[in-house]
Design a protein around this motif. Sequence first.
Motif, PDB file in Angstrom:
ATOM      1  N   CYS A   5     109.277  80.074  -9.755  1.00  0.00           N
ATOM      2  CA  CYS A   5     109.385  81.104  -8.767  1.00  0.00           C
ATOM      3  C   CYS A   5     108.031  80.998  -7.733  1.00  0.00           C
ATOM      4  O   CYS A   5     106.824  80.935  -8.269  1.00  0.00           O
ATOM      5  N   PRO A   6     108.078  80.651  -6.643  1.00  0.00           N
ATOM      6  CA  PRO A   6     107.011  80.506  -5.568  1.00  0.00           C
ATOM      7  C   PRO A   6     106.114  81.592  -5.623  1.00  0.00           C
ATOM      8  O   PRO A   6     104.738  81.417  -5.279  1.00  0.00           O
ATOM      9  N   ASP A   7     106.391  82.883  -6.039  1.00  0.00           N
ATOM     10  CA  ASP A   7     105.525  84.187  -6.173  1.00  0.00           C
ATOM     11  C   ASP A   7     104.794  84.288  -6.982  1.00  0.00           C
ATOM     12  O   ASP A   7     103.539  84.613  -7.201  1.00  0.00           O
ATOM     13  N   THR A   8     105.521  84.140  -8.215  1.00  0.00           N
ATOM     14  CA  THR A   8     104.839  84.327  -9.633  1.00  0.00           C
ATOM     15  C   THR A   8     104.652  83.058 -10.623  1.00  0.00           C
ATOM     16  O   THR A   8     103.822  83.390 -11.517  1.00  0.00           O
ATOM     17  N   GLY A   9     105.534  82.060 -10.479  1.00  0.00           N
ATOM     18  CA  GLY A   9     105.323  80.783 -11.303  1.00  0.00           C
ATOM     19  C   GLY A   9     105.938  80.932 -12.367  1.00  0.00           C
ATOM     20  O   GLY A   9     106.093  80.139 -13.445  1.00  0.00           O
ATOM     21  N   ALA A  10     107.014  82.053 -12.395  1.00  0.00           N
ATOM     22  CA  ALA A  10     107.908  82.395 -13.621  1.00  0.00           C
ATOM     23  C   ALA A  10     109.028  81.390 -13.570  1.00  0.00           C
ATOM     24  O   ALA A  10     109.386  80.862 -12.552  1.00  0.00           O
ATOM     25  N   PRO A  11     109.557  81.112 -14.687  1.00  0.00           N
ATOM     26  CA  PRO A  11     110.800  80.318 -14.957  1.00  0.00           C
ATOM     27  C   PRO A  11     111.861  80.723 -14.005  1.00  0.00           C
ATOM     28  O   PRO A  11     112.106  81.890 -13.854  1.00  0.00           O
ATOM     29  N   LEU A  12     112.762  79.880 -13.644  1.00  0.00           N
ATOM     30  CA  LEU A  12     113.895  80.275 -12.855  1.00  0.00           C
ATOM     31  C   LEU A  12     115.469  79.936 -13.519  1.00  0.00           C
ATOM     32  O   LEU A  12     115.460  78.995 -14.254  1.00  0.00           O
TER      33      LEU A  12
END
Length: 107
Positions: free
Chosen positions: A70-77
């Motif tokens: 995720c570009p905003d949070t760095g979370a997995p997609l």
Amino acid sequence: RAGFAVRRRLPVSFFRIGVIKRTLPTNLLVGLDSVLQYSGMLYSPSVFIQAVASRPNTPDNLNLESLFVCPDTGAPLIQEGSILTSQATGMRWAIRDGIYDFKAPLD
């Protein structure tokens, strides 16, 4: 996490404002853009990245979807068809003709 090392960043298209493009000659804008590309300023609307695999064939870079977060949070997609969804926020990004579009979320 996927084992890539950034070798180079190249900003491009510094001059996208219509009045500038209409006022100044194209060859001048191209020349200025070329000089700014090597200035180290990453303030242009587009930045190309040259990256190399520093740890080839690790589990995190064998799966294409694990290369992106995720570009905003760095979370997995999570990929569902042609949509990537952030596990943290639910924000969604499109995959169009094989191009992963992270410029703006769909929602």
